[in-house]
Design a protein around this motif. Structure first.
Motif, mmCIF file in Angstrom:
data_model
loop_
_atom_site.group_PDB
_atom_site.id
_atom_site.type_symbol
_atom_site.label_atom_id
_atom_site.label_comp_id
_atom_site.label_asym_id
_atom_site.label_seq_id
_atom_site.Cartn_x
_atom_site.Cartn_y
_atom_site.Cartn_z
ATOM 1 N N LEU A 1 -62.602 29.887 -97.400
ATOM 2 C CA LEU A 1 -62.740 28.990 -98.658
ATOM 3 C C LEU A 1 -63.541 29.459 -99.574
ATOM 4 C CD1 LEU A 1 -62.267 26.151 -99.623
ATOM 5 C CD2 LEU A 1 -63.989 25.088 -98.386
ATOM 6 N N LEU A 2 -64.794 30.041 -99.317
ATOM 7 C CA LEU A 2 -65.697 30.759 -100.454
ATOM 8 C C LEU A 2 -64.899 31.693 -101.342
ATOM 9 C CD1 LEU A 2 -69.093 30.780 -98.481
ATOM 10 C CD2 LEU A 2 -68.507 29.242 -100.365
ATOM 11 N N ALA A 3 -64.061 32.660 -100.627
ATOM 12 C CA ALA A 3 -63.454 33.628 -101.547
ATOM 13 C C ALA A 3 -62.399 33.023 -102.387
ATOM 14 C CB ALA A 3 -62.753 34.487 -100.476
ATOM 15 N N THR A 4 -61.712 32.028 -101.764
ATOM 16 C CA THR A 4 -60.661 31.329 -102.798
ATOM 17 C C THR A 4 -61.237 30.425 -103.705
ATOM 18 O OG1 THR A 4 -59.380 30.891 -100.570
ATOM 19 C CG2 THR A 4 -58.609 29.601 -102.304
ATOM 20 N N ARG A 5 -62.431 30.036 -103.575
ATOM 21 C CA ARG A 5 -63.098 29.494 -104.672
ATOM 22 C C ARG A 5 -63.562 30.424 -105.736
ATOM 23 N NH1 ARG A 5 -66.644 24.738 -101.702
ATOM 24 N NH2 ARG A 5 -65.265 23.089 -101.598
ATOM 25 N N ALA A 6 -63.974 31.584 -105.310
ATOM 26 C CA ALA A 6 -64.738 32.604 -106.167
ATOM 27 C C ALA A 6 -63.395 33.233 -107.132
ATOM 28 C CB ALA A 6 -65.069 33.635 -105.388
ATOM 29 N N HIS A 7 -62.046 33.427 -106.347
ATOM 30 C CA HIS A 7 -61.140 33.744 -106.992
ATOM 31 C C HIS A 7 -60.533 32.890 -108.024
ATOM 32 C CE1 HIS A 7 -60.566 36.859 -103.591
ATOM 33 N NE2 HIS A 7 -60.622 37.665 -104.468
ATOM 34 N N PHE A 8 -60.562 31.458 -107.760
ATOM 35 C CA PHE A 8 -60.209 30.539 -108.405
ATOM 36 C C PHE A 8 -60.978 30.530 -109.786
ATOM 37 C CE2 PHE A 8 -60.509 26.049 -110.108
ATOM 38 C CZ PHE A 8 -59.085 25.568 -110.215
ATOM 39 N N GLU A 9 -62.307 30.766 -109.594
ATOM 40 C CA GLU A 9 -63.144 30.725 -110.809
ATOM 41 C C GLU A 9 -62.697 32.042 -111.648
ATOM 42 O OE1 GLU A 9 -65.220 28.307 -111.796
ATOM 43 O OE2 GLU A 9 -64.477 27.001 -110.023
ATOM 44 N N LEU A 10 -62.591 32.987 -111.112
ATOM 45 C CA LEU A 10 -62.288 34.015 -111.818
ATOM 46 C C LEU A 10 -60.812 34.127 -112.654
ATOM 47 C CD1 LEU A 10 -63.569 37.065 -109.526
ATOM 48 C CD2 LEU A 10 -64.392 36.551 -111.835
ATOM 49 N N ALA A 11 -59.762 33.505 -111.965
ATOM 50 C CA ALA A 11 -58.799 33.416 -112.408
ATOM 51 C C ALA A 11 -58.583 32.690 -113.800
ATOM 52 C CB ALA A 11 -57.575 32.585 -111.271
ATOM 53 N N GLY A 12 -59.564 31.668 -113.812
ATOM 54 C CA GLY A 12 -59.600 30.725 -114.900
ATOM 55 C C GLY A 12 -60.581 31.116 -116.029
ATOM 56 N N GLY B 1 -56.935 20.846 -104.244
ATOM 57 C CA GLY B 1 -57.650 20.797 -105.528
ATOM 58 C C GLY B 1 -57.307 22.201 -106.142
ATOM 59 N N LEU B 2 -57.637 23.251 -105.440
ATOM 60 C CA LEU B 2 -57.486 24.429 -105.786
ATOM 61 C C LEU B 2 -56.032 24.924 -106.015
ATOM 62 C CD1 LEU B 2 -60.065 26.176 -103.563
ATOM 63 C CD2 LEU B 2 -60.156 25.622 -105.949
ATOM 64 N N ALA B 3 -55.154 24.388 -105.264
ATOM 65 C CA ALA B 3 -53.674 24.729 -105.319
ATOM 66 C C ALA B 3 -53.194 23.944 -106.754
ATOM 67 C CB ALA B 3 -53.006 24.522 -104.229
ATOM 68 N N PHE B 4 -53.558 22.728 -106.572
ATOM 69 C CA PHE B 4 -53.188 21.777 -107.753
ATOM 70 C C PHE B 4 -53.717 22.427 -109.165
ATOM 71 C CE2 PHE B 4 -53.331 18.138 -110.723
ATOM 72 C CZ PHE B 4 -52.049 17.390 -110.240
ATOM 73 N N GLY B 5 -54.950 22.895 -109.121
ATOM 74 C CA GLY B 5 -55.347 23.480 -110.269
ATOM 75 C C GLY B 5 -54.821 24.769 -110.722
ATOM 76 N N LEU B 6 -54.152 25.511 -109.755
ATOM 77 C CA LEU B 6 -53.282 26.876 -110.069
ATOM 78 C C LEU B 6 -51.977 26.503 -110.447
ATOM 79 C CD1 LEU B 6 -54.953 29.446 -107.747
ATOM 80 C CD2 LEU B 6 -55.182 29.261 -110.518
#
Length: 140
Positions: free
Chosen positions: A14-25, A60-65
């Motif tokens: 979960l932490l890695a996914t959130r970090a990648h999400f932030e970098l992706a944006g 929320g992460l999947a929806f955001g991407l």
């Protein structure tokens, strides 16, 4: 060790996914690679047994991407978990976003006038009906 702390691998994912999400944006050179890593982690997570809080976070992460297939998969899992009220608002938001207006209207009909979300639901219903009218007008 996962045998001593069984939740550590799930928390790390979960932490890695959130970090990648932030970098992706972010406006960084490795944003496309971060997006790909985030999507991969989301799909890995969708295959796990998740808690309601994890389903909510991953949805929320999947929806955001805009990975609506994975978001739907996570939402369906979230809706089936015991001990939580069904996540009606995320369901409605997903259905509206993907253009499933009939399903959105069905979900909106489930929101009670006594619910604190009723004003939001009423505005979403107006939005859906407007979009349906626009689609109808575009066909003529």
């Amino acid at each position: 060790s996962s045998s001593i702390l069984p939740a550590v691998p799930r928390s790390a994912l979960l932490l890695a996914t959130r970090a990648h999400f932030e970098l992706a944006g972010a406006a960084v050179s490795n944003a496309p690679a971060a997006r790909a890593a985030c999507l991969l982690n989301l799909r890995r997570a969708a295959a796990l047994e998740l808690s309601p809080a994890e389903c909510r976070a991953y949805f929320g992460l999947a929806f955001g991407l805009q990975d609506y297939d994975t978001a739907r998969q996570l939402l369906c899992r979230w809706e089936q978990l015991p001990g939580e009220p069904p996540p009606i608002r995320p369901r409605i938001e997903l259905e509206i976003t993907v253009g499933a207006f009939g399903s959105a209207l069905e979900q909106l009909g489930k929101v009670s006038p006594q619910s604190p979300e009723y004003p939001w639901a009423r505005s979403q219903k107006e939005l859906v009906l407007k979009r349906l009218d626009e689609l109808k007008a575009a066909q003529h």
